[in-house]
Design an enzyme around this catalytic site. Sequence first.
Site, PDB file in Angstrom:
ATOM      1  CE1 TYR A 134      -6.405   4.877  -1.132  1.00  0.00           C
ATOM      2  CE2 TYR A 134      -4.336   4.338  -0.033  1.00  0.00           C
ATOM      3  CZ  TYR A 134      -5.702   4.153  -0.191  1.00  0.00           C
ATOM      4  OH  TYR A 134      -6.348   3.239   0.593  1.00  0.00           O
ATOM      5  CG  MET A 180     -14.089 -13.803   6.712  1.00  0.00           C
ATOM      6  SD  MET A 180     -12.606 -13.231   7.571  1.00  0.00           S
ATOM      7  CE  MET A 180     -12.839 -13.962   9.190  1.00  0.00           C
ATOM      8  CE  LYS A 194      -8.323  -2.868  -2.716  1.00  0.00           C
ATOM      9  NZ  LYS A 194      -9.055  -1.943  -1.817  1.00  0.00           N
ATOM     10  CB  THR A 244      -7.211   2.689  -4.077  1.00  0.00           C
ATOM     11  OG1 THR A 244      -6.566   1.424  -3.907  1.00  0.00           O
ATOM     12  CG2 THR A 244      -8.482   2.698  -3.245  1.00  0.00           C
ATOM     13  NE  ARG A 254     -10.317  -0.211   6.446  1.00  0.00           N
ATOM     14  CZ  ARG A 254      -9.979  -0.254   7.735  1.00  0.00           C
ATOM     15  NH1 ARG A 254     -10.561  -1.121   8.542  1.00  0.00           N
ATOM     16  NH2 ARG A 254      -9.064   0.563   8.215  1.00  0.00           N
ATOM     17  NE  ARG A 269     -11.815   3.826   6.944  1.00  0.00           N
ATOM     18  CZ  ARG A 269     -10.716   3.747   6.208  1.00  0.00           C
ATOM     19  NH1 ARG A 269      -9.547   3.574   6.812  1.00  0.00           N
ATOM     20  NH2 ARG A 269     -10.765   3.846   4.901  1.00  0.00           N
ATOM     21  CG  HIS A 301     -11.404   1.044   1.018  1.00  0.00           C
ATOM     22  ND1 HIS A 301     -10.699   1.742   0.074  1.00  0.00           N
ATOM     23  CD2 HIS A 301     -10.597   1.001   2.113  1.00  0.00           C
ATOM     24  CE1 HIS A 301      -9.536   2.116   0.576  1.00  0.00           C
ATOM     25  NE2 HIS A 301      -9.447   1.672   1.813  1.00  0.00           N
ATOM     26  CB  SER A 344      -0.904   0.012   1.238  1.00  0.00           C
ATOM     27  OG  SER A 344      -1.566   1.256   1.381  1.00  0.00           O
ATOM     28  CD  GLN A 382      -3.251   1.532  -2.507  1.00  0.00           C
ATOM     29  OE1 GLN A 382      -2.413   1.584  -1.619  1.00  0.00           O
ATOM     30  NE2 GLN A 382      -4.105   2.507  -2.737  1.00  0.00           N
TER      31      GLN A 382
END
Length: 441
Positions: free
Chosen positions: A193, A371, A309, A219, A336, A228, A333, A169, A191
């Site tokens: 931004y 999961m 993304k 992203t 989030r 959050r 995301h 990231s 990744q």
Amino acid sequence: MTQTVESNNPEAPTTPRDTAPNREALASASRVPAALKRRIPKYSDLAPLMQFKKPEFSRAARLQRASTIWDLRDMAKRRTPQAPFDYTDGAAEAEITLRRAREAFLDIEFRPGILRNVSSIDLGTDILGRPSRLPVGIAPTGFTRMMQSEGEYAGSQAAEAAGIPYTLSTMGTASIEDVAEAAPNGRNWFQLYLWTDRDRSLELIERAAKAGNDTLMVTVDTAVAGARLRDVRNGMTIPPALTLKTVLDASYRPAWWFNFLTHEPLTFASLSRYTGTVADLINSMFDPTLTFEDLDWLRETWKGKLVVKGVQTVDDARKVVDHGADGVVLSNHGGRQLDRAPIPFHLLPDVKEAFTKDNSDAAIILDTGIMSGADIIAALALGADFTLIGRAYLYGLMAGGRAGVDRAIQILEKDMTRTMALLGVSKLSELTPDHVRILGK
């Protein structure tokens, strides 16, 4: 001819016909198998059953006992202070999106085929022009060394060992160069931004290319920070502040604090030093004016594979491909950002249908809510080319560092192998939408 007359008088003598069933029952009782007759057990019989093992309390033993990602989550919660655990575990506002994303994978029905040869299961696939041993990679996660001190180093090295991609990231706590050095034989993605300062973005792009990253993942769902609320309530800052609450919390998790305080200070390795809340960082740094034309600039600038993304509608999936993307990550995301956002798993069949109609070979990658290995197989059956895990791998990281990430990948691989065999398919290309039905549709 004399007939036997039955009497209602209980004291009346019984006839031979009355006594026949009783004789049969007595005879049957006398034929009880020897194995079912009661006896006093002998020590020689009990000895093979008494296999008491010496208790094992090592980290390796604890991790080996974990059979699911949920088990790793339980371990992570015990070993990690509340603020960083909640940063990983939580989502935006009422966390409806995250809950729905996980429920989406529960609300399916598998349709297995029988009498297939599944003695050998192949989970290998190609993604963005290169092979991956498993159909899952590690998603970009920010501040990863805050969750556990090995952070991005553990994630990238575990991915390298498993033969799967690792995504660093922009907000990572290990630099592009350090990750490349830690996992020199791994497939590393970066990744991005996009910032208001394009020169800073360009610098990161050039560093990623120089370090050997073959894929850039931009992203696009963070015009502003999501609400959050767990982080707000915990007073979450980067790096964690030593308040009275955190000190008390640390007393129950001394290993985390020992590692945190004795390793290199936590910073954004790809950014200049920053102190403040996550929301403040996002709102001050990232560009809310981004448009599709910015993808054109990225496409011209970046020579490797380009993935977008944060795609959450069919129209946007088509548009980003029209603007040069080699693939899309259907993602909200991890719940989030916008609560009540579309669920990627539900969006997947429509995007697959649209790409098929367009004769597009752009990759469809899915994250959010995964999961288990069964979740991954369901996504692939409904049209995904690849998947990414974020929380699932972070739970392993918090549970046991590098070894915990290895265990998370092992659990998912075992799940996928078993699910494939029970579905009656031996390789991923055999999966079709007929293997999965979304309940209620």
